[in-house]
Design an enzyme around this catalytic site. Structure first.
Site, PDB file in Angstrom:
ATOM      1  CB  SER A 301      -0.957  -0.046   1.186  1.00 20.74           C
ATOM      2  OG  SER A 301      -1.945   0.942   1.081  1.00 20.74           O
ATOM      3  CG  ASP A 312       7.495   5.150 -11.907  1.00 18.40           C
ATOM      4  OD1 ASP A 312       8.165   4.103 -12.022  1.00 18.40           O
ATOM      5  OD2 ASP A 312       6.259   5.191 -12.088  1.00 18.40           O
ATOM      6  CE  LYS A 326      -4.946  -2.249   1.056  1.00 18.92           C
ATOM      7  NZ  LYS A 326      -5.012  -0.839   0.597  1.00 18.92           N
TER       8      LYS A 326
END
Length: 455
Positions: A301, A312, A326
């Site tokens: 999460s 990224d 998740k």
């Protein structure tokens, strides 16, 4: 006396009315108009009211209408994804307390799998962590009560209790031939969200156990204490292993500490207010120093948001093993003063548009946690061991075979952290080399973004 059908429609009307009233604290912007909402499948409602009436009048134990209607809501929630649930007074209070970092129990973040309770991760410095519970364990019994068939909140309730009372967990663990029994003593769980220390004199190590409301402030304070001018900080290890997640905003704010701008995460759902983009503010707390993020299959999460964003944005190298996966957002919607529904309302995506859901974050460098055994020759001799050997002309300390002991202690304690530090040292040396020779040697051309340094 009202007929069965009349009673059924009365119960159905009560249910629909109750849901409408309970939902008032969370008005939905741009929600469908009332005419659309009121169109309900009449025949299916008849089925529901008949079943409701038969249970009310014929079940061996008398159950009041309020309880039956609560069961109906629980039944609806349990057919959704594993992270949507009905929160009664006890579990609602637990959820609110968890975000502040203190609650009662064993210290286990759990979910469901095939009717059993699966450990997502044990929380640091809790009875579960100290007792040897591991991420991925399947709990099949609580004391003498089989878990199969229990709702998740029922199982959690059984694991809670007064401080000092014991409970035995029977677990199935991959690689073990038979179930294990672990007896834990309940305690008041005070989660220490952030822990920081200095490794090898020059590298900051920051461990985040769970994302709470004040986690970003705690990370900032912990880093500032290490980088107070007394230490030459050259890199940072951000440890998110076995971090089950927590408050989304806390994850965004923590990521923001290490970015000078750009997208952190965005969410998409059915309602317009579920489509949100979270951007970082200018200013990198660490001034661009190399960062390595540690993750494993217990990182879930909010911790996946942080790892995915830094990966990224090419701000950090992510190492370890693939994370839990998740990638959904849960909204807690109050329906009374002490009850709520926790409902999955959106999915979140990394800056490059990757969905984490059921896939997780793949590390840049795969590093399993292992126990390392050094391979040594039976007889080790170095120059300094030889009689009449020449002395070091620069006055350096001589190193004999006895002195040359490799650092196996950290290897065996935490091989992933050991590798993270080695990678961080390599990045630091490479950066220093570029700075030293940059004026005399032209930097290699970068033909694509993929050639950019991760540090």
């Amino acid at each position: 006396m009202p007929s069965l059908l009349q009673q059924g429609f009365a119960a159905c009307f009560f249910l629909v009315s109750a849901v409408a009233v309970w939902a008032e604290p969370q008005p939905e912007p741009n929600a469908p108009d009332n005419d659309t909402v009121s169109v309900l499948p009449l025949e299916d409602l008849r089925v529901f009211t008949k079943a409701f009436d038969h249970i009310r009048n014929s079940y061996i134990d008398e159950i009041d209408d309020r309880t039956l209607l609560e069961y109906a809501i629980r039944g609806m929630m349990e057919q959704l994804d594993p992270h949507s649930s009905f929160l009664d007074a006890s579990t609602y209070d637990d959820l609110q307390v968890n975000t502040t970092g203190e609650f009662g129990g064993l210290g286990i973040e759990v979910g469901t799998e095939d009717g059993f309770i699966k450990v997502v991760s044990p929380i640091d410095d809790t009875p579960a962590a100290r007792g040897g519970v591991e991420a991925g364990d399947l709990i099949i019994k609580l004391d003498e009560t089989p878990v199969k068939g229990l709702a998740l909140d029922e199982a959690v309730e059984k694991m809670r209790g007064k401080k000092g009372t014991a409970i035995t967990l029977t677990i199935v663990r991959e690689g073990e031939e038979k179930p294990l029994e672990i007896t834990l003593v309940r305690d008041i769980i005070k989660v220490r969200s952030v822990r920081a220390e200095l490794e090898d004199d020059h590298y900051a190590y920051v461990r985040i156990a769970q994302f709470q409301v004040n986690t970003a402030d705690d990370v900032r304070a912990a880093y500032a204490k290490l980088a107070d001018g007394k230490h030459d900080i050259r890199g940072l290890v951000l440890d998110l292993r076995n971090n089950p997640g927590g408050v989304l905003q806390a994850a965004v704010e923590t990521t923001d500490l290490f970015l000078s701008g750009g997208l952190v995460v965005y969410t998409e759902g059915r309602l317009p207010d579920s489509n949100v983009r979270y951007e970082a503010n200018p200013g990198d707390m660490s001034d661009g120093m190399p960062i390595v993020v540690l993750i494993n299959d217990g990182s879930a999460s909010a911790s996946e948001i942080v790892a995915g964003a830094l990966q990224d944005q090419r701000r950090a190298l992510v190492i370890g093993t693939r994370s839990f996966g998740k990638g959904s957002v849960q909204s807690v919607i109050p329906i009374t003063n002490d009850r709520a529904v926790k409902l999955t309302t959106a999915l979140y995506y990394t800056p490059n548009g990757r969905s984490i859901q059921a896939q997780g974050i793949e590390p840049d460098i795969l590093v399993e946690r292992v126990r390392v055994t050094a391979v040594r020759p039976r007889l080790s001799v170095k120059e300094a061991d030889l009689s009449r050997h020449l002395k070091n002309t620069k006055g350096g300390d001589e190193v004999t075979a006895k002195d040359d002991v490799s650092e196996t202690e950290l290897h065996n304690q935490d091989s992933q952290l050991y590798e993270a530090l080695n990678i961080l040292k390599s990045l630091t040396l490479f950066k220093e080399s570029q700075q030293k020779h940059g004026a005399s040697q032209p930097a290699p051309a970068q033909s694509s973004p993929s050639q950019a340094s991760a540090g």
